[in-house]
Design a protein around this motif. Structure first.
Motif, PDB file in Angstrom:
ATOM      1  N   LEU A  80       8.391  -2.500  -7.119  1.00 43.90           N
ATOM      2  CA  LEU A  80       7.654  -2.240  -5.878  1.00 43.90           C
ATOM      3  C   LEU A  80       8.566  -2.356  -4.666  1.00 43.90           C
ATOM      4  N   ASP A  81       9.525  -3.263  -4.745  1.00 46.27           N
ATOM      5  CA  ASP A  81      10.443  -3.465  -3.621  1.00 46.27           C
ATOM      6  C   ASP A  81      11.383  -2.274  -3.421  1.00 46.27           C
ATOM      7  N   LEU A  82      11.441  -1.367  -4.368  1.00 44.86           N
ATOM      8  CA  LEU A  82      12.290  -0.187  -4.250  1.00 44.86           C
ATOM      9  C   LEU A  82      11.571   0.990  -3.602  1.00 44.86           C
ATOM     10  N   LEU A  83      10.265   0.846  -3.363  1.00 50.66           N
ATOM     11  CA  LEU A  83       9.463   1.927  -2.804  1.00 50.66           C
ATOM     12  C   LEU A  83       9.313   1.772  -1.295  1.00 50.66           C
ATOM     13  N   GLU A  84       9.234   2.905  -0.610  1.00 46.86           N
ATOM     14  CA  GLU A  84       8.910   2.916   0.817  1.00 46.86           C
ATOM     15  C   GLU A  84       7.389   2.958   0.972  1.00 46.86           C
ATOM     16  N   PRO A  85       6.817   2.136   1.867  1.00 48.72           N
ATOM     17  CA  PRO A  85       5.355   2.093   2.003  1.00 48.72           C
ATOM     18  C   PRO A  85       4.714   3.447   2.235  1.00 48.72           C
ATOM     19  N   GLU A  86       5.361   4.291   3.041  1.00 50.55           N
ATOM     20  CA  GLU A  86       4.743   5.588   3.364  1.00 50.55           C
ATOM     21  C   GLU A  86       4.762   6.558   2.193  1.00 50.55           C
ATOM     22  N   SER A  87       5.599   6.296   1.191  1.00 48.54           N
ATOM     23  CA  SER A  87       5.681   7.215   0.059  1.00 48.54           C
ATOM     24  C   SER A  87       4.826   6.773  -1.116  1.00 48.54           C
TER      25      SER A  87
ATOM     26  N   GLY B 148       1.562   5.823  -3.334  1.00 54.20           N
ATOM     27  CA  GLY B 148       0.173   6.272  -3.413  1.00 54.20           C
ATOM     28  C   GLY B 148      -0.788   5.111  -3.563  1.00 54.20           C
ATOM     29  N   PHE B 149      -0.456   3.989  -2.975  1.00 54.60           N
ATOM     30  CA  PHE B 149      -1.270   2.786  -3.068  1.00 54.60           C
ATOM     31  C   PHE B 149      -0.761   1.813  -2.015  1.00 54.60           C
ATOM     32  N   ASP B 150      -1.502   0.741  -1.820  1.00 54.86           N
ATOM     33  CA  ASP B 150      -1.148  -0.275  -0.828  1.00 54.86           C
ATOM     34  C   ASP B 150      -0.144  -1.236  -1.464  1.00 54.86           C
ATOM     35  N   LEU B 151       1.113  -1.175  -1.023  1.00 47.32           N
ATOM     36  CA  LEU B 151       2.143  -2.025  -1.616  1.00 47.32           C
ATOM     37  C   LEU B 151       1.826  -3.510  -1.433  1.00 47.32           C
ATOM     38  N   ARG B 152       1.268  -3.864  -0.291  1.00 44.90           N
ATOM     39  CA  ARG B 152       0.935  -5.270  -0.051  1.00 44.90           C
ATOM     40  C   ARG B 152      -0.120  -5.743  -1.046  1.00 44.90           C
ATOM     41  N   GLU B 153      -1.125  -4.898  -1.282  1.00 45.21           N
ATOM     42  CA  GLU B 153      -2.163  -5.251  -2.256  1.00 45.21           C
ATOM     43  C   GLU B 153      -1.552  -5.411  -3.647  1.00 45.21           C
ATOM     44  N   TYR B 154      -0.692  -4.476  -4.028  1.00 46.39           N
ATOM     45  CA  TYR B 154      -0.106  -4.527  -5.363  1.00 46.39           C
ATOM     46  C   TYR B 154       0.814  -5.738  -5.525  1.00 46.39           C
ATOM     47  N   ARG B 155       1.551  -6.096  -4.478  1.00 41.98           N
ATOM     48  CA  ARG B 155       2.382  -7.302  -4.569  1.00 41.98           C
ATOM     49  C   ARG B 155       1.503  -8.540  -4.746  1.00 41.98           C
ATOM     50  N   GLY B 156       0.374  -8.554  -4.052  1.00 43.72           N
ATOM     51  CA  GLY B 156      -0.548  -9.673  -4.207  1.00 43.72           C
ATOM     52  C   GLY B 156      -1.132  -9.751  -5.607  1.00 43.72           C
ATOM     53  N   LEU B 157      -1.425  -8.603  -6.198  1.00 38.38           N
ATOM     54  CA  LEU B 157      -1.951  -8.588  -7.556  1.00 38.38           C
ATOM     55  C   LEU B 157      -0.894  -9.026  -8.559  1.00 38.38           C
ATOM     56  N   VAL B 158       0.350  -8.623  -8.338  1.00 36.83           N
ATOM     57  CA  VAL B 158       1.437  -9.090  -9.205  1.00 36.83           C
ATOM     58  C   VAL B 158       1.541 -10.611  -9.132  1.00 36.83           C
TER      59      VAL B 158
ATOM     60  N   ARG C 283       7.047  -0.978 -19.031  1.00 37.34           N
ATOM     61  CA  ARG C 283       5.897  -0.466 -18.279  1.00 37.34           C
ATOM     62  C   ARG C 283       6.221  -0.388 -16.788  1.00 37.34           C
ATOM     63  N   ALA C 284       6.899  -1.399 -16.262  1.00 37.98           N
ATOM     64  CA  ALA C 284       7.279  -1.373 -14.842  1.00 37.98           C
ATOM     65  C   ALA C 284       8.203  -0.197 -14.551  1.00 37.98           C
ATOM     66  N   TYR C 285       9.126   0.076 -15.458  1.00 34.20           N
ATOM     67  CA  TYR C 285      10.064   1.192 -15.289  1.00 34.20           C
ATOM     68  C   TYR C 285       9.334   2.530 -15.288  1.00 34.20           C
ATOM     69  N   PHE C 286       8.457   2.744 -16.253  1.00 35.89           N
ATOM     70  CA  PHE C 286       7.796   4.042 -16.347  1.00 35.89           C
ATOM     71  C   PHE C 286       6.710   4.225 -15.284  1.00 35.89           C
ATOM     72  N   ASP C 287       6.121   3.132 -14.803  1.00 40.51           N
ATOM     73  CA  ASP C 287       5.224   3.259 -13.651  1.00 40.51           C
ATOM     74  C   ASP C 287       6.014   3.738 -12.432  1.00 40.51           C
ATOM     75  N   LEU C 288       7.183   3.156 -12.213  1.00 41.29           N
ATOM     76  CA  LEU C 288       8.013   3.594 -11.091  1.00 41.29           C
ATOM     77  C   LEU C 288       8.446   5.041 -11.264  1.00 41.29           C
ATOM     78  N   LEU C 289       8.745   5.435 -12.487  1.00 35.30           N
ATOM     79  CA  LEU C 289       9.139   6.821 -12.741  1.00 35.30           C
ATOM     80  C   LEU C 289       8.059   7.789 -12.245  1.00 35.30           C
ATOM     81  N   ARG C 290       6.812   7.484 -12.536  1.00 35.57           N
ATOM     82  CA  ARG C 290       5.719   8.336 -12.049  1.00 35.57           C
ATOM     83  C   ARG C 290       5.659   8.310 -10.518  1.00 35.57           C
ATOM     84  N   ASP C 291       5.829   7.121  -9.941  1.00 36.38           N
ATOM     85  CA  ASP C 291       5.732   6.982  -8.483  1.00 36.38           C
ATOM     86  C   ASP C 291       6.746   7.856  -7.753  1.00 36.38           C
TER      87      ASP C 291
END
Length: 204
Positions: free
Chosen positions: A100-107, A109-119, A148-156
């Motif tokens: 998640l830390d490798l993604l830009e918030p504007e790019s 397709g979800f709320d990065l803050r929410e996903y970090r909290g869920l992690v 799973r983390a790798y392939f989720d990022l691949l889709r992102d």
């Protein structure tokens, strides 16, 4: 629980709102060898995927030696080319936080803050999910989760380069069934899905 029940419930709830989602067919640009098999159009994703692969402890030779196959995906709104990925609790592993830390918030397709909290909230349990299972190409402890983390990022990062939008729906609410969990997840993501697909709700 029936496999795919949660995704099917998201699709059913969306249909009631006028959003037609279907099972996404396999696509040639999401393959089991990940960043080692990107099409020319998606080469811009290579630096971020290489970095993630290193951070997740990937083995290039082992990944290159994998049988080449298509990755399964969740749902698709074909009119808007919107991929809908339904993330149950096993997706919120500790190493997903790294990607998640490798993604830009504007790019995203979800709320990065929410996903970090869920992690943060779910990873103590999610890290144990299929902990002994192996994702070839990413050896070592908790291989399946890191894969799973790798392939989720691949889709992102690859899907937008191939002309698709990715919307992630977190299906982690406690519920009596996977169907109820999927319906609750759709309700939380409803406005994002309506906006992404350009749909007009049929229900209030």
């Amino acid at each position: 629980m029936a496999r795919g029940e949660c995704e099917a419930a998201v699709g059913t709830a969306a249909r009631e709102d006028g959003i037609e989602l279907s099972k996404m067919p396999a696509v040639s640009w999401l393959r089991s060898r990940g960043h080692l098999h990107l099409p020319a159009r998606a080469q811009a994703a290579l630096p971020i995927m290489q970095r993630a692969f290193e951070l997740l402890g990937g083995d290039v030779e082992a990944m290159r030696g994998k049988r080449l196959s298509n990755l399964p995906n969740d749902l698709l709104h074909s009119g808007s080319r919107t991929m809908v990925e339904v993330d149950e609790s096993q997706h919120f592993i500790s190493m997903r936080g790294v990607t998640l830390d490798l993604l830009e918030p504007e790019s995203a397709g979800f709320d990065l803050r929410e996903y970090r909290g869920l992690v943060a909230a779910l990873h103590p349990r999610s890290d144990r999910y299929f902990a002994a299972k192996v994702t070839f190409g990413i050896p070592g402890p908790r291989s399946r989760g890191r894969g799973r983390a790798y392939f989720d990022l691949l889709r992102d990062v690859v899907a937008p380069l191939m002309g698709y939008r990715v919307v992630r729906v977190a299906a982690v609410e406690a519920a009596s069934s996977d169907g109820a969990k999927g319906a609750a997840a759709y309700c939380k993501a409803r406005e994002r899905l309506l906006a992404a697909t350009g749909s007009s709700a049929l229900t209030a």
